[in-house]
Scaffold this active site. Structure first.
Site, PDB file in Angstrom:
ATOM      1  N   LYS A 127      27.215 -14.634   1.889  1.00 23.72           N
ATOM      2  CA  LYS A 127      26.443 -14.211   3.066  1.00 23.72           C
ATOM      3  C   LYS A 127      27.151 -14.598   4.358  1.00 23.72           C
ATOM      4  O   LYS A 127      27.294 -13.798   5.277  1.00 23.72           O
ATOM      5  CB  LYS A 127      25.029 -14.839   3.049  1.00 23.72           C
ATOM      6  CG  LYS A 127      24.162 -14.376   1.901  1.00 23.72           C
ATOM      7  CD  LYS A 127      22.775 -14.987   1.963  1.00 23.72           C
ATOM      8  CE  LYS A 127      22.774 -16.495   1.822  1.00 23.72           C
ATOM      9  NZ  LYS A 127      23.274 -16.957   0.500  1.00 23.72           N
ATOM     10  N   THR A 128      27.565 -15.858   4.429  1.00 24.86           N
ATOM     11  CA  THR A 128      28.234 -16.310   5.642  1.00 24.86           C
ATOM     12  C   THR A 128      29.553 -15.571   5.826  1.00 24.86           C
ATOM     13  O   THR A 128      29.909 -15.165   6.930  1.00 24.86           O
ATOM     14  CB  THR A 128      28.458 -17.838   5.583  1.00 24.86           C
ATOM     15  OG1 THR A 128      27.174 -18.457   5.410  1.00 24.86           O
ATOM     16  CG2 THR A 128      29.092 -18.356   6.867  1.00 24.86           C
TER      17      THR A 128
ATOM     18  N   ASP B 269      22.602 -16.308  10.721  1.00 17.21           N
ATOM     19  CA  ASP B 269      22.813 -16.935   9.408  1.00 17.21           C
ATOM     20  C   ASP B 269      21.606 -17.815   9.084  1.00 17.21           C
ATOM     21  O   ASP B 269      20.892 -18.252   9.988  1.00 17.21           O
ATOM     22  CB  ASP B 269      24.095 -17.786   9.448  1.00 17.21           C
ATOM     23  CG  ASP B 269      24.660 -18.054   8.050  1.00 17.21           C
ATOM     24  OD1 ASP B 269      24.035 -17.605   7.058  1.00 17.21           O
ATOM     25  OD2 ASP B 269      25.722 -18.691   7.949  1.00 17.21           O
ATOM     26  N   GLU B 270      21.384 -18.086   7.805  1.00 14.10           N
ATOM     27  CA  GLU B 270      20.301 -18.981   7.357  1.00 14.10           C
ATOM     28  C   GLU B 270      18.953 -18.568   7.957  1.00 14.10           C
ATOM     29  O   GLU B 270      18.186 -19.412   8.441  1.00 14.10           O
ATOM     30  CB  GLU B 270      20.616 -20.440   7.740  1.00 14.10           C
ATOM     31  CG  GLU B 270      21.990 -20.931   7.304  1.00 14.10           C
ATOM     32  CD  GLU B 270      22.042 -21.392   5.847  1.00 14.10           C
ATOM     33  OE1 GLU B 270      21.006 -21.317   5.160  1.00 14.10           O
ATOM     34  OE2 GLU B 270      23.133 -21.782   5.409  1.00 14.10           O
TER      35      GLU B 270
ATOM     36  N   GLN C 128      16.498 -21.155  -0.362  1.00 16.89           N
ATOM     37  CA  GLN C 128      17.132 -22.271   0.351  1.00 16.89           C
ATOM     38  C   GLN C 128      16.382 -22.653   1.614  1.00 16.89           C
ATOM     39  O   GLN C 128      16.944 -23.254   2.527  1.00 16.89           O
ATOM     40  CB  GLN C 128      18.589 -21.922   0.698  1.00 16.89           C
ATOM     41  CG  GLN C 128      19.461 -21.796  -0.533  1.00 16.89           C
ATOM     42  CD  GLN C 128      20.915 -21.564  -0.175  1.00 16.89           C
ATOM     43  OE1 GLN C 128      21.579 -22.435   0.366  1.00 16.89           O
ATOM     44  NE2 GLN C 128      21.411 -20.374  -0.451  1.00 16.89           N
TER      45      GLN C 128
ATOM     46  N   ARG D  99      26.024 -26.487  -3.911  1.00 16.84           N
ATOM     47  CA  ARG D  99      27.148 -26.856  -3.036  1.00 16.84           C
ATOM     48  C   ARG D  99      28.428 -27.044  -3.844  1.00 16.84           C
ATOM     49  O   ARG D  99      29.520 -27.093  -3.299  1.00 16.84           O
ATOM     50  CB  ARG D  99      26.854 -28.164  -2.265  1.00 16.84           C
ATOM     51  CG  ARG D  99      25.713 -28.159  -1.264  1.00 16.84           C
ATOM     52  CD  ARG D  99      25.717 -26.976  -0.361  1.00 16.84           C
ATOM     53  NE  ARG D  99      24.869 -25.918  -0.891  1.00 16.84           N
ATOM     54  CZ  ARG D  99      24.937 -24.649  -0.492  1.00 16.84           C
ATOM     55  NH1 ARG D  99      25.810 -24.266   0.407  1.00 16.84           N
ATOM     56  NH2 ARG D  99      24.139 -23.737  -1.026  1.00 16.84           N
TER      57      ARG D  99
END
Ligand code: ATP
Ligand code: MG
Length: 752
Positions: free
Chosen positions: A40-41, A227-228, A258, A603
């Site tokens: 995504k990022t 983002d996020e 998330q 992560r």
């Protein structure tokens, strides 16, 4: 002749079709909703490049909200490599940074000058306190920090004083909370100041009241990317909605699994209603995870599948299965820190870059044991956030202890003379300084002289006399009591602990936990002097290294990042999931904790080590702990079953570990990877000591008459499945998988 396909553009190379679709969908609303590590990022970064490269937008037409500075830097670099210094002109940064930039341009529209100051939490509280005095509000009944927290949450929801409802305010501040908020805002304006929440709030006000300004932004900013998105709060959401122009070129990426900032007002609902907010929006789902090995991904998926409120997504990886997760149980926290450190050392010896290794903890206080161990063995590390002994509350507490042990410590004196507030402000401190200079004495001694004179006003003199007497009393007590008891006494009697207890801000609990951890740390030393000496060495030990550093941080701070090797220690009930979250938010809180577990696991790229300790020292008391329910939720096939084998095999490891803990018996070799000193390390000694003290059971196991024991898996008609975490006669405390912690009578549950 070959025509160069557009995929040769470096930012498009290697993207999968879904990613490329997202990168090349440059107009209209676009949502990329997908799991961790699906790019995504990366899509956002590439899309920024694509916007500029295709001439769709100029750098200054683009606004991109990133969650980390790393992402912001990466984006800026990409664009710089294409367009040079113009990249500076992208509106790039966090919500706060971007809003501050806008507010400076239009400050006059809300009655500010453009050189306004941004107040920190302390200033904010001080200001509120002054206003409360004017209003005659009892600061004990209504701690200023708590009311400050209320105002902050209103601001997170986009509420200016006129928009706060009667029900919102309730009987806070004796029913005068809205007035107080109003007065607070007026005072800030008079000071040409804003607090953090104001940055967005003022900009919202400007946009709403000045259509011409908003129109100017619509002209200027044609493309927005976020983002996020799952962690945006209401104010951020409104800001984005207003900024989005008639062309609706808004691209948001996120993952509902998330969402981990619900406790700070984030609304996962924002991402879920994107389609209805922007009818006709393009939705792209990315399903291939590029970050992690198969086992890591399967473990993460297995855990998050237990949450009920989620959209549910497909995730797969073309990567190898990789290594299975390792779950280790340790005697106690220091064993855990020791073992994790030596595993990291072996990795380093084997040539692994330390920068590719992270230790992620649930709560800030947990970094302490790791930091001490890293320093002791000279392992370079960095803490995202603040290193334990540099945190404000730890420095304050240490200043008290230093001043008691070393009366000439002027820095310590200055640090705490008015913390907590005792009416000894700048003027008093100045007088003490003058006295000290004139007499050539340290500040403490000068203060003692000063209270004999009539230099100070009576109120200040009284306060200073009290302070000097306190310090003297504590110093006299030093010889006769254990230094950890002294520390607890000093923190209590000085009002320092109380100051944080009265504080309702989200950070306060963490600070109190840190103070508790400080007392725990002192246990390892025979004297206060010994401990203070250790601290000065620790503070000095800047480990500079050209081989990178291990990263130590909280799970919350790790969002969006990735590491080859990740250690997740402290997977114990009460720590993770956090007891406080479950107490305060029940089943909803538990699901947020589980999302945090998902964030933590995802992560890791290649190796994942989870661990728990059989006991922890809290406030110097040994407390037994049981493995986190999340350990049991890991799909068995993703985990190396060290523990089960070490204990004779056959039992699912989670259960085995619990049974083992509950029984307090001998541990198999798989249990404890490192035992100091020939099998009889401190763990064993403590264990033996505890055996002689039945009132402090080692690993609590009060099997009751009705046959339930801590660690049992049970079923309740209404609450479903859960784990017994405490037995008290026929009452059981049960951590239910979905319903949170409850006390129930044993007769109402059964073993499945
Ligand atoms: P998170 O949900 O954790 O924020 P994300 O969805 O933002 O994750 P990224 O951080 O963008 O994922 O990507 C994860 C990793 O996968 C990065 O190392 C990235 O470079 C890599 N990656 C993404 N897409 C591809 C691809 N098409 N080919 C190879 N690697 C990729
Ligand atoms: Mg990301």
């Amino acid at each position: 002749m070959q025509t160069a396909p557009d995929t040769t553009n470096p930012w498009l190379q290697g993207l999968n079709p879904a990613q490329r679709e997202a990168v090349q969908t440059l107009s209209g609303p676009l949502l990329v909703l997908s799991g961790a590590g699906t790019g995504k990022t990366r899509v956002l970064t590439s899309r920024l490049a694509e916007l500029v490269a295709t001439g769709t937008a100029k750098p200054w037409n683009i606004l991109a909200v990133t969650f980390t500075n790393k992402a912001a830097r990466e984006m800026k670099m990409r664009v710089s490599s294409m367009v040079g210094p113009m990249a500076e002109q992208v509106w790039l940064g966090t919500f706060h940074a971007l809003a501050a930039r806008m507010l400076r341009r239009h400050a006059d529209l809300v009655g500010l000058r453009s050189d306004f100051t941004i107040l920190d939490m302390d200033d904010q509280t001080r200001l509120l306190k002054q206003l409360m005095e004017v209003e005659g509000l009892d600061a004990k009944r209504w701690p200023a920090r708590q009311l400050g927290g209320v105002i902050q949450r209103w601001k997170d929801r986009g509420l200016t004083p006129d928009k706060v409802g009667i029900a919102d305010a309730g009987d806070l501040a004796n029913g005068r909370m809205r007035d107080l908020y109003q007065a607070y805002q007026a005072r800030l304006l008079a000071l040409n100041a804003v607090d953090f929440g104001d940055l967005l709030l003022h900009v919202l006000t400007i946009f709403q009241a000045h259509p011409d300004v908003l129109a100017e932004y619509h002209n200027r900013i044609t493309h927005i990317m976020v983002d996020e998105y799952q962690d945006t709060n209401v104010a951020q959401y409104l800001w984005l909605r207003l900024l989005t122009g008639p062309d609706r070129n808004l691209c948001c990426v996120g993952d509902d699994d998330q969402s981990i900032y619900g406790w700070r007002g984030a609304e996962v609902g924002n991402i879920l209603k994107f389609e209805s907010d922007f009818p006709g929006a393009s939705i792209v789902r990315l399903e291939e995870n590029y970050r992690s090995t198969g086992h890591i991904l399967a473990a993460a998926s297995g855990i998050i599948a237990r949450n009920e409120s989620r959209l549910g997504k497909t995730l797969y990886t073309s990567a190898d299965e990789g290594e299975k997760l390792r779950v280790n149980g340790y005697w106690d926290g220091s064993d855990e820190a020791r073992s994790v450190s030596s595993q990291i050392e072996s990795m380093q010896s084997a040539g692994q870059d330390l920068a590719s290794i992270a230790v992620l903890v649930r709560a800030g206080f947990q970094t302490r044991e790791f930091e001490e161990r890293f320093i002791a063995i000279g392992l370079p590390y960095r803490v995202v956030g603040t290193k334990f002994y540099e945190r404000a509350e730890i420095r304050d507490a240490l200043a008290y202890l230093r001043l008691i042990a070393q009366p000439a410590d002027d820095l310590a004196f200055e640090r705490i003379i008015n913390v907590p507030k005792r009416g000894l402000g700048t003027a008093s401190l100045q007088a003490i300084h003058i006295q000290a200079r004139a007499s050539g004495k340290p500040l403490m001694a000068a203060a003692l002289d000063l209270v004999q004179s009539d230099e100070l006003r009576p109120a200040a003199r009284n306060a200073l006399t009290g302070f000097c007497q306190d310090i003297k009393r504590w110093r006299d007590a030093m010889g006769g009591m254990h230094h950890t008891d002294l520390a607890k006494m000093v923190l209590d009697e000085s009002g320092y602990t109380g100051m944080w207890q009265a504080d309702r801000s989200p950070e306060a609990e963490g600070r109190l936990e840190n103070l508790t951890e400080l007392v725990t740390a002192m246990q390892d030393f025979d004297t206060l002097q010994g401990f203070l000496e250790h601290i000065s060495l620790v503070m000095d030990g800047d480990t500079d290294s050209d081989q990178g550093e291990v990263t130590l941080m909280t799970l919350h701070a790790a969002k969006g990042l990735e590491f080859d090797t990740v250690f997740l220690p402290g997977w114990e009930e009460g720590i993770f999931p956090s007891q406080r979250t479950i107490d305060e938010s029940g089943a909803i809180g538990l699901e947020e904790e589980r999302r945090l577990a998902y964030v933590g696991i995802t992560r890791a790229r290649r190796q994942l080590y989870l661990s728990f300790a059989g006991s922890r020292r809290i406030h110097g008391q040994w407390q037994s702990s049981i493995p986190s329910r999340f350990v049991q939720e890991l799909p068995a096939e993703t985990v190396i079953e060290d523990i089960a084998q070490g204990l004779g095999g056959g039992i699912p490891f989670g259960r085995a570990a619990q049974a083992q803990l509950a029984g307090g018996g001998e541990f198999g070799d798989g249990w404890q990877t490192e035992r100091s000193g020939g099998g009889y390390g401190p763990g064993w000694r403590r264990m033996a000591a505890r055996r002689q003290e039945p009132e402090k059971p080692a690993f609590v196991s009060k099997a009751s008459a009705n046959g339930f024991a801590v660690g049992d898996r049970v079923f309740h008609q209404k609450f479903g499945m859960g784990n017994v975490i405490h037995v008290d006669g026929d009452k059981l405390e049960i951590a239910f998988d979905k319903a949170g912690h409850k006390k129930v009578v044993a007769g109402f549950v059964s073993k499945p």
